[in-house]
Write an enzyme that holds these catalytic residues in place. Structure first.
Site, PDB file in Angstrom:
ATOM      1  N   ARG A   1      -4.439 -10.558   3.555  1.00 25.63           N
ATOM      2  CA  ARG A   1      -4.519 -10.523   2.160  1.00 25.63           C
ATOM      3  C   ARG A   1      -3.359  -9.864   1.597  1.00 25.63           C
ATOM      4  O   ARG A   1      -2.962  -8.603   1.634  1.00 25.63           O
ATOM      5  CB  ARG A   1      -5.657  -9.697   1.872  1.00 25.63           C
ATOM      6  CG  ARG A   1      -5.885  -9.741   0.240  1.00 25.63           C
ATOM      7  CD  ARG A   1      -7.292  -8.986   0.096  1.00 25.63           C
ATOM      8  NE  ARG A   1      -7.638  -8.720  -1.532  1.00 25.63           N
ATOM      9  CZ  ARG A   1      -7.334  -7.825  -2.419  1.00 25.63           C
ATOM     10  NH1 ARG A   1      -6.537  -6.901  -1.743  1.00 25.63           N
ATOM     11  NH2 ARG A   1      -7.404  -7.976  -3.525  1.00 25.63           N
TER      12      ARG A   1
ATOM     13  N   LYS B   1       0.905  -1.174   0.072  1.00 28.57           N
ATOM     14  CA  LYS B   1       0.080   0.150   0.082  1.00 28.57           C
ATOM     15  C   LYS B   1       0.858   1.224   0.036  1.00 28.57           C
ATOM     16  O   LYS B   1       1.920   1.183   0.320  1.00 28.57           O
ATOM     17  CB  LYS B   1      -0.822   0.043   1.139  1.00 28.57           C
ATOM     18  CG  LYS B   1      -1.987  -0.951   1.033  1.00 28.57           C
ATOM     19  CD  LYS B   1      -3.046  -0.523  -0.035  1.00 28.57           C
ATOM     20  CE  LYS B   1      -4.133  -1.624   0.138  1.00 28.57           C
ATOM     21  NZ  LYS B   1      -5.255  -1.533   0.953  1.00 28.57           N
TER      22      LYS B   1
END
Length: 284
Positions: A257, A223
């Site tokens: 995830r 991210k």
């Protein structure tokens, strides 16, 4: 922190969510995802990547046909189906037995993916964009992952309080549809309508979400919260992702995830050994 234990019922069998961390491998069949867009749009590449992730320790494969990166354009349901259904078919035909999760907020996509062989629904809008997806999950009695994504929340109020308010609405939709509480997990939605500081506050306080009584899925993989901290590209954020994975596991999270399965699996095994004691040593 000791991990709460939950059990999911899938068509292929039971999954325990507890002290053994579960790794969900990300398989985006999109041309424009922020990290791997266009990498896995060919059938052979889809199968090869899925086989690689399973071999490296992925317990679940999460297939997505619409990018949710900032600035991405919405995809029509038929286009999304044209991406994900061949991918699910390819995995089933290749003999991969790991449960498949469909990453979609659209009821029609969820329904057809379940018919094709998916076993879990992963909704980034927590049933609040298309509540009929909750009816699909109830019909198939499948696990559902409800993510927090609330662009309109009051940023003057406490982050966790606002997340709890959002989740309570999602959980009410699930209850109204008849979904069993035991088939639900929550995803705090790192990076979704959260700024740089809020993402790190969330990582620090994620254990507070256990008060709702559901297993937690953590999705920090590659991210921008790491890129803005370290000044690197998405594919250079593997170590940063693993660090956040270990921190979240230590705060009681259950499912992780990730794009990079082996690195996160190894990090989680070290964290588990630290918290609960190591298994018998292996010969090296």
């Amino acid at each position: 922190m000791m991990h709460q234990e939950f059990k999911w019922q899938l068509k292929s069998g039971e999954i325990t969510l507890g002290r053994d961390p579960l790794v969900m491998g990300i398989l985006n069949v999109t041309p424009d995802s922020f990290s791997d867009g266009g990498d896995f749009t060919d059938r052979d590449k889809i199968i090869a990547q899925a086989q690689k992730m399973v071999a490296e320790g992925a317990h679940i494969l999460d297939i997505g046909g619409e990018s949710t990166r900032p600035g991405s354009e919405a995809v029509a349901a038929q286009e999304e189906l044209d991406r994900v259904l061949p991918a699910i078919d390819a995995l089933k035909e290749s003999g991969i037995t790991a449960p498949i999760s469909i990453d979609s907020y659209k009821a029609i996509v969820g329904q057809q993916a379940m018919e094709a062989g998916a076993e879990i629904i992963n909704d980034v809008w927590g049933f609040q964009r298309d509540p009929e997806l909750a009816d699909v999950a109830a019909h198939y009695s499948c696990p559902a992952i409800l993510m927090h994504w609330d662009p309109d929340r009051d940023r003057e109020k406490d982050l966790i309080d606002e997340m709890n308010r959002f989740f309570e609405k999602s959980l009410q939709i699930a209850e109204n549809a008849g979904i069993s509480k035991s088939q639900i997990a929550l995803d705090p939605g790192f990076g979704f309508a959260k700024n740089f500081d809020e993402n790190y506050e969330l990582l620090r306080r994620v254990d507070e979400l256990h008060a709702l009584g559901y297993p937690l899925l953590i999705g920090t993989s590659r991210k921008s919260m790491f890129g803005k901290l370290l000044g690197n590209t998405p594919k250079e954020r593997v170590a940063a992702t693993a660090a956040s994975t270990v921190l979240a596991y230590g705060k009681g999270a259950h499912i992780f995830r990730v794009h990079d399965v082996r690195e996160n699996r190894d990090a989680l095994q070290v964290a588990k050994a630290m918290l609960y004691g190591p298994p018998p040593p292996k010969d090296v």
